[in-house]
Enzyme design. Sequence first.
Site, PDB file in Angstrom:
ATOM      1  N   HIS A  84      12.969  13.996  19.202  1.00  0.00           N
ATOM      2  CA  HIS A  84      12.698  15.120  20.097  1.00  0.00           C
ATOM      3  C   HIS A  84      11.196  15.405  20.226  1.00  0.00           C
ATOM      4  CE1 HIS A  84      16.996  15.941  19.576  1.00  0.00           C
ATOM      5  NE2 HIS A  84      16.913  16.810  20.566  1.00  0.00           N
ATOM      6  N   GLY A  85      10.373  14.681  19.498  1.00  0.00           N
ATOM      7  CA  GLY A  85       8.927  14.904  19.515  1.00  0.00           C
ATOM      8  C   GLY A  85       8.295  14.909  20.897  1.00  0.00           C
TER       9      GLY A  85
END
Length: 126
Positions: A84-85
């Site tokens: 999800h970075g």
Amino acid sequence: MAAPTTRAVKLVVHDFEPGWDAYTERPGHQLPVDLAFADVRPEDYQALVIPGGRAPEYIRTDPDVARIVPYFFERGLPVGTICHGPQVPAALGLLRGRTTAAFPPLRTDMEMAGASFVDAPDVVSL
């Protein structure tokens, strides 16, 4: 390791259970934090890594994150994102015209941010 505060971060373990449509969360390890985002001097670092999990959803609105992350993009320094970075640079308008991987359900978010999405374990975008 930087975070909103210097309080230890409580990590979670994401796991996929048979018959579930989404991942589950279980308590994980605690990770010590070296400094708060407000104390980060980006010029002291050569690269940036933005881990995944749920943190990017929350830190992408932090004003200090909005100060730190563009520094690396503007200078062409290495930026690694995991899972999800990519939500962080996407929210800051930094993925426009780039190629990125992400947790597959984020494909639409990445494309709406102007990125080309690749469902692959490793992607390099210059």
